[in-house]
Design a protein around this motif. Structure first.
Motif, PDB file in Angstrom:
ATOM      1  N   LYS A 548       0.827  -1.209   0.000  1.00 38.12           N
ATOM      2  CA  LYS A 548       0.000   0.000   0.000  1.00 38.12           C
ATOM      3  C   LYS A 548       0.862   1.260   0.000  1.00 38.12           C
ATOM      4  CE  LYS A 548      -3.654   2.392   2.522  1.00 38.12           C
ATOM      5  NZ  LYS A 548      -4.517   2.406   3.732  1.00 38.12           N
ATOM      6  N   ASP A 549       1.912   1.261   0.826  1.00 42.61           N
ATOM      7  CA  ASP A 549       2.768   2.451   0.916  1.00 42.61           C
ATOM      8  C   ASP A 549       3.470   2.746  -0.406  1.00 42.61           C
ATOM      9  OD1 ASP A 549       2.031   2.700   3.523  1.00 42.61           O
ATOM     10  OD2 ASP A 549       3.842   1.748   4.337  1.00 42.61           O
ATOM     11  N   HIS A 550       3.728   1.700  -1.184  1.00 42.49           N
ATOM     12  CA  HIS A 550       4.463   1.896  -2.434  1.00 42.49           C
ATOM     13  C   HIS A 550       3.560   2.059  -3.643  1.00 42.49           C
ATOM     14  CE1 HIS A 550       7.830   0.619   0.052  1.00 42.49           C
ATOM     15  NE2 HIS A 550       8.641   1.056  -0.892  1.00 42.49           N
ATOM     16  N   LEU A 551       2.296   2.382  -3.381  1.00 39.71           N
ATOM     17  CA  LEU A 551       1.392   2.743  -4.479  1.00 39.71           C
ATOM     18  C   LEU A 551       1.256   4.257  -4.626  1.00 39.71           C
ATOM     19  CD1 LEU A 551      -1.530   0.167  -4.124  1.00 39.71           C
ATOM     20  CD2 LEU A 551       0.226   0.250  -5.883  1.00 39.71           C
ATOM     21  N   LYS A 552       1.840   4.990  -3.689  1.00 44.99           N
ATOM     22  CA  LYS A 552       1.743   6.442  -3.746  1.00 44.99           C
ATOM     23  C   LYS A 552       2.647   6.988  -4.849  1.00 44.99           C
ATOM     24  CE  LYS A 552       0.939   6.630   1.231  1.00 44.99           C
ATOM     25  NZ  LYS A 552       1.459   7.095   2.546  1.00 44.99           N
ATOM     26  N   PRO A 553       2.120   7.820  -5.743  1.00 42.69           N
ATOM     27  CA  PRO A 553       2.951   8.380  -6.822  1.00 42.69           C
ATOM     28  C   PRO A 553       4.143   9.141  -6.259  1.00 42.69           C
ATOM     29  CG  PRO A 553       0.616   8.817  -7.210  1.00 42.69           C
ATOM     30  CD  PRO A 553       0.717   8.280  -5.819  1.00 42.69           C
ATOM     31  N   ILE A 566       1.793  -5.116 -10.168  1.00 43.57           N
ATOM     32  CA  ILE A 566       1.728  -6.463 -10.760  1.00 43.57           C
ATOM     33  C   ILE A 566       1.601  -7.509  -9.653  1.00 43.57           C
ATOM     34  CG2 ILE A 566       2.980  -8.154 -12.136  1.00 43.57           C
ATOM     35  CD1 ILE A 566       4.296  -5.810 -13.610  1.00 43.57           C
ATOM     36  N   MET A 567       2.329  -7.305  -8.555  1.00 40.86           N
ATOM     37  CA  MET A 567       2.248  -8.230  -7.418  1.00 40.86           C
ATOM     38  C   MET A 567       0.824  -8.260  -6.858  1.00 40.86           C
ATOM     39  SD  MET A 567       3.934 -10.239  -5.320  1.00 40.86           S
ATOM     40  CE  MET A 567       3.864 -10.859  -3.645  1.00 40.86           C
ATOM     41  N   ILE A 568       0.202  -7.104  -6.734  1.00 37.04           N
ATOM     42  CA  ILE A 568      -1.180  -7.038  -6.241  1.00 37.04           C
ATOM     43  C   ILE A 568      -2.108  -7.791  -7.180  1.00 37.04           C
ATOM     44  CG2 ILE A 568      -3.107  -5.468  -5.787  1.00 37.04           C
ATOM     45  CD1 ILE A 568      -1.027  -3.403  -4.856  1.00 37.04           C
ATOM     46  N   GLY A 569      -1.879  -7.656  -8.491  1.00 35.16           N
ATOM     47  CA  GLY A 569      -2.704  -8.384  -9.455  1.00 35.16           C
ATOM     48  C   GLY A 569      -2.573  -9.884  -9.306  1.00 35.16           C
ATOM     49  N   ALA A 578      -7.711 -10.941  -1.888  1.00 36.36           N
ATOM     50  CA  ALA A 578      -8.402  -9.808  -2.488  1.00 36.36           C
ATOM     51  C   ALA A 578      -9.202  -9.047  -1.434  1.00 36.36           C
ATOM     52  CB  ALA A 578      -9.312 -10.296  -3.610  1.00 36.36           C
ATOM     53  N   ILE A 579      -9.847  -9.779  -0.536  1.00 34.63           N
ATOM     54  CA  ILE A 579     -10.616  -9.126   0.536  1.00 34.63           C
ATOM     55  C   ILE A 579      -9.674  -8.362   1.456  1.00 34.63           C
ATOM     56  CG2 ILE A 579     -12.075  -9.559   2.544  1.00 34.63           C
ATOM     57  CD1 ILE A 579     -13.148 -12.028   1.050  1.00 34.63           C
ATOM     58  N   MET A 580      -8.557  -8.973   1.803  1.00 35.21           N
ATOM     59  CA  MET A 580      -7.581  -8.322   2.691  1.00 35.21           C
ATOM     60  C   MET A 580      -7.078  -7.016   2.069  1.00 35.21           C
ATOM     61  SD  MET A 580      -3.905  -9.804   4.018  1.00 35.21           S
ATOM     62  CE  MET A 580      -4.600 -11.434   4.180  1.00 35.21           C
ATOM     63  N   LEU A 581      -6.792  -7.056   0.783  1.00 36.61           N
ATOM     64  CA  LEU A 581      -6.289  -5.859   0.112  1.00 36.61           C
ATOM     65  C   LEU A 581      -7.360  -4.790   0.015  1.00 36.61           C
ATOM     66  CD1 LEU A 581      -4.243  -7.571  -2.747  1.00 36.61           C
ATOM     67  CD2 LEU A 581      -3.340  -6.444  -0.727  1.00 36.61           C
ATOM     68  N   ALA A 582      -8.590  -5.207  -0.271  1.00 37.25           N
ATOM     69  CA  ALA A 582      -9.677  -4.230  -0.394  1.00 37.25           C
ATOM     70  C   ALA A 582      -9.924  -3.516   0.928  1.00 37.25           C
ATOM     71  CB  ALA A 582     -10.943  -4.928  -0.874  1.00 37.25           C
ATOM     72  N   ILE A 586      -6.466  -0.335  -0.592  1.00 43.56           N
ATOM     73  CA  ILE A 586      -5.572  -0.340  -1.747  1.00 43.56           C
ATOM     74  C   ILE A 586      -6.277   0.126  -3.011  1.00 43.56           C
ATOM     75  CG2 ILE A 586      -4.627  -2.067  -3.382  1.00 43.56           C
ATOM     76  CD1 ILE A 586      -2.967  -3.188  -1.182  1.00 43.56           C
ATOM     77  N   ILE A 587      -7.602  -0.122  -3.121  1.00 44.43           N
ATOM     78  CA  ILE A 587      -8.312   0.246  -4.355  1.00 44.43           C
ATOM     79  C   ILE A 587      -8.304   1.755  -4.581  1.00 44.43           C
ATOM     80  CG2 ILE A 587     -10.545   0.171  -5.541  1.00 44.43           C
ATOM     81  CD1 ILE A 587     -11.043  -2.518  -4.199  1.00 44.43           C
ATOM     82  N   PRO A 588      -8.642   2.604  -3.573  1.00 42.68           N
ATOM     83  CA  PRO A 588      -8.513   4.056  -3.800  1.00 42.68           C
ATOM     84  C   PRO A 588      -7.080   4.471  -4.143  1.00 42.68           C
ATOM     85  CG  PRO A 588      -9.810   3.606  -1.828  1.00 42.68           C
ATOM     86  CD  PRO A 588      -9.236   2.306  -2.255  1.00 42.68           C
TER      87      PRO A 588
END
Length: 787
Positions: A548-553, A566-569, A578-582, A586-588
């Motif tokens: 999550k921290d490494h999704l920030k632009p 890609i790892m999240i995919g 998928a539930i844990m990530l949601a 992570i989706i926003p």
């Protein structure tokens, strides 16, 4: 001094200078020993000094050695080196560490004038004297035997560089030599060879090239080479005819053939001497690129390639060296591509002559930068030959570079599996120990691992275990890139990675180098194994906060952020993951990243793929549809210029439309608008025209502007144009459309409407959103989703 008076021997050691060994990894300590013989009372009786040296060999020195520690150890153990000289020792060790190995630094043996040894016909029964030069010139005005004698005497003088300056001043001698060569070279091979050899001695020094150009010796050599090659072809034809006659025993011609063969070998030996000295002279002159261009215009490349058919190794070394020098220019390389250069060079690989093999490989390396020539190398069977040379330490580096170029082409990767190349490079990898692997070797392995069969061979035995052990121990990103390529192939090789999932996941953290983490993430992302419990991996190694921290632009390099996506995919294929990530939000974060990277197709495609994976699961599907605006973004991307993005978007939207009626209507509406955009635009414009009171003239007739749409009968509502014969669409459809219902009474898909109208939509520059806004208008949700 009496022997019995000597009682003691005293030695003193005094360190002098430090230096590095010229060939070995060693330091050379120069020191002085002073030996003094002392008497019974301790008085010096006799003294002597001697200069000595000590060699300190450093076998463990490599690229990873700590120079400071090693320098301290050397100073501590060698009493000849004063502790004050520690910085000097460090500097010398640093030089040794970065000095190229002898094998790397070994260039092809340069052919020098001394390499042209005296040949048959140069023997003399007298010693040449520079003071008798005028007498030797007189011989040049006599018959051929005397001319040969005079030229040979002058050649003996020219072979001594000290005489060249004085010969240069003698214009009469040089002019006479040039004239005799120009007039008589066809009459005597020995004479031509001797005179060209004289000018060759001058060509060995750049300052004398003007002299050779002045007498046009270079152009004469070109004509001579062309003539001799034609003579060679004639000799070959005549010899072949006599050989056939000998086989058929026509007129008992066996003795004639043997006699002709003996004569042929004699002529061939003299001709090869002449060709060698003439080509060597041209090679020296080609130092000037303008002179080289003149040679190229006279087809020097074709002449040299034709000479590759010879068997004389010394001549071939010279010819291949010349071709190698020429090959660095595009025009010359193209000339070589037009001839059978690669085919002829393939016959020389391998060969017993080390210098010839080395320079041939170097020429092939230059040519291997060309895609077409690389294909020819494979076609003529060079691949297994080059693979066999990996076992030859002297030729290994060059052979590997050529193989690396070949491995860049996907068409040829699979061919390496049918040679002994892969076992050899794997052995070379493991032999490196903890030393840094050569860039050529690891790059070659990375390319090979991109092929499934190659990857399986690499994993045989303990191959994968050894690779993982080395990569994880040394944190080697290039080795991990090779492992990542192996992990992308389905089958038995991918299942082997189950044992290393924990090791790879443990590397993903803030403390590791970014390049290494990228490859570890990429390897994990490839492990689409049904039996793998991703939920357990994410929890045990606490990876969700990191992802999550490494999704920030801007939080890291784009390459790392992309690997995180890609790892999240990959892990989203698992329902619980998928539930844990949601739930982690992570989706926003993905939507925010999509906004920031909307111009990068790879980012967009991978983020959309994550959405595609998540809509498969009920829990995450509800989050995406009800709590985020991801569907609206997907609608905007549905008509992206990238085919892969369109494909993933369509599949994702189809799933959303199936499970959510409201979004399903919006998706169908947008698809209708897209496929029928031209027709809708025409209808809207027509309604506006009818509402405009000033669209008619004084006589009540409409204005005809821009090829008036009213003059286009194909757009009128008629049974011929709009309504198909089977009545699939009723006229009430148009009433429904005016009332705001964009779908026909039967709920037809937009593609059916497109076929019915016979219209094809014109793709606008950027698509509208699901709500009909253009990208430059204010959106209802306050975001920009168009790419």
């Amino acid at each position: 001094m009496q022997a019995e008076d000597a009682r003691y021997l005293k030695r003193q050691y005094k360190g002098r200078s430090l230096d590095v060994h010229p060939t070995e990894k060693a330091l050379v300590v120069h020191y002085e020993v002073e030996a003094t013989i002392l008497g019974e009372n301790g008085d010096p009786m006799l003294g002597e000094r001697k200069e000595c040296q000590k060699i300190i060999r450093l076998k463990s020195l490599n690229f990873n050695t700590d120079i400071a520690s090693l320098a301290r150890k050397v100073v501590e153990e060698c009493r000849l080196i004063s502790p004050s000289r520690l910085p000097e020792v460090e500097q010398l060790l640093f030089y040794l560490q970065n000095r190229k190995k002898p094998a790397e630094n070994k260039e092809k043996k340069q052919i020098k004038p001394r390499d042209l040894n005296p040949f048959e016909g140069m023997e003399l029964d007298e010693e040449a004297n520079i003071n008798s030069i005028d007498e030797y010139v007189e011989f040049l005005y006599e018959e051929i035997p005397e001319k040969i004698r005079g030229a040979t005497l002058i050649l003996h003088l020219a072979r001594n560089p000290d005489n060249l300056e004085e010969l240069l001043q003698n214009e009469i001698a040089l002019g006479a030599l040039a004239r005799v060569l120009r007039e008589d070279w066809k009459q005597s091979v020995d004479l031509a060879t001797t005179i060209i050899y004289i000018f060759f001695c001058f060509s060995s020094f750049s300052q004398f090239h003007g002299l050779i150009t002045h007498y046009k010796i270079g152009a004469l050599c070109m004509n001579l080479i062309e003539h001799e090659l034609k003579r060679y072809d004639l000799w070959q034809d005549e010899l072949q005819k006599k050989k056939v006659a000998d086989i058929l025993s026509v007129c008992n011609l066996k003795k004639d053939y043997e006699k002709a063969l003996k004569k042929y070998h004699g002529l061939l030996a003299k001709q090869e001497q002449l060709l060698r000295v003439a080509m060597y002279l041209l090679l020296n002159l080609s130092e000037d690129t303008r002179t080289e261009l003149k040679m190229r215009n006279k087809n020097i490349v074709h002449l040299l390639v034709k000479t590759l058919d010879r068997d004389c190794e010394e001549l071939l070394v010279l010819v291949v060296s010349f071709l190698k020098k020429l090959s660095i220019f595009l025009e010359n390389k193209n000339d070589m591509a037009e001839t059978d250069t690669v085919e002829k060079l393939a016959k020389l690989v391998p060969c017993e002559h080390e210098d010839l093999l080395n320079v041939t490989l170097r020429l092939l390396l230059n040519l291997s930068f060309d895609t077409v020539l690389r294909s020819k190398m494979v076609q003529v069977g060079l691949l297994p030959k080059l693979a066999s040379l990996l076992g030859d330490e002297a030729q290994r580096q060059i052979a590997m570079c050529i193989l690396y170029h070949i491995s860049m082409d996907d068409r040829f990767k699979s061919m390496f599996a049918y040679t002994d190349c892969i076992p050899q490079v794997m052995k070379m990898l493991f032999d490196c120990g903890e030393e840094r692997i050569d860039a050529e070797l690891i790059s070659f392995c990375i390319n090979l691992a991109a092929n499934k069969r190659n990857a399986q061979i690499m994993c045989e035995g303990n191959g994968l275990k050894m690779l993982m052990k080395r990569a994880l121990k040394l944190k080697d990103p290039l080795m991990m890139k090779m492992i990542r390529n192996i992990s992308q192939h389905d089958g038995a090789s991918k299942n082997l990675f189950i044992d290393y999932v924990g090791d790879l996941a443990a590397q993903i953290g803030q403390k590791e180098e970014e390049e290494f983490v990228i490859e570890c993430l990429g390897t994990l992302s490839n492990l689409t194994i049904p039996d793998l419990d991703w939920e357990l991996v994410l929890k045990e190694y606490n990876l969700v906060p990191y992802l999550k921290d490494h999704l920030k632009p801007g939080c890291a390099e784009d390459d790392l952020i992309l690997e995180v996506v890609i790892m999240i995919g990959t892990v989203s294929m698992d329902d619980s993951c998928a539930i844990m990530l949601a739930k982690s939000g992570i989706i926003p974060a993905l939507i925010e990243l999509l906004n920031a990277q909307q111009e990068d197709d790879e980012f967009v495609c991978q983020i959309v793929y994550v959405f595609y994976q998540m809509v498969f699961h009920q829990a995450t599907r509800d989050v995406i549809i009800k709590e985020t605006q991801a569907p609206a973004y997907l609608i905007d991307l549905m008509h992206d210029k990238n085919a892969e993005i369109r494909k993933v978007c369509d599949n994702t939207l189809d799933i959303i439309a199936e499970y959510d009626v409201e979004w399903g209507k919006k998706i169908q509406s947008e698809k209708f608008r897209w496929h029928n955009s031209q027709w809708l635009e025409m209808v809207e414009n027509r309604e506006m025209d009818e509402a405009e009171p000033f669209m008619y003239g004084d006589d009540g007739e409409p204005f005809l502007q821009n090829g008036d749409i009213l003059e286009r009968p194909d757009l009128f509502y008629s049974a011929d144009g709009i309504i198909p014969a089977d009545g699939a669409i009723s006229p009430e459809f148009f009433t429904d459309y005016q009332n705001g219902d964009l779908l026909g009474p039967q709920g037809f898909h937009s593609s059916s409407l497109t076929d019915a109208y016979g219209q094809t939509g014109v793709t606008p520059a950027r698509p509208t959103t699901a709500y009909g806004f253009r990208p430059d208008e204010q959106f209802y949700y306050g975001y920009t989703a168009s790419r």
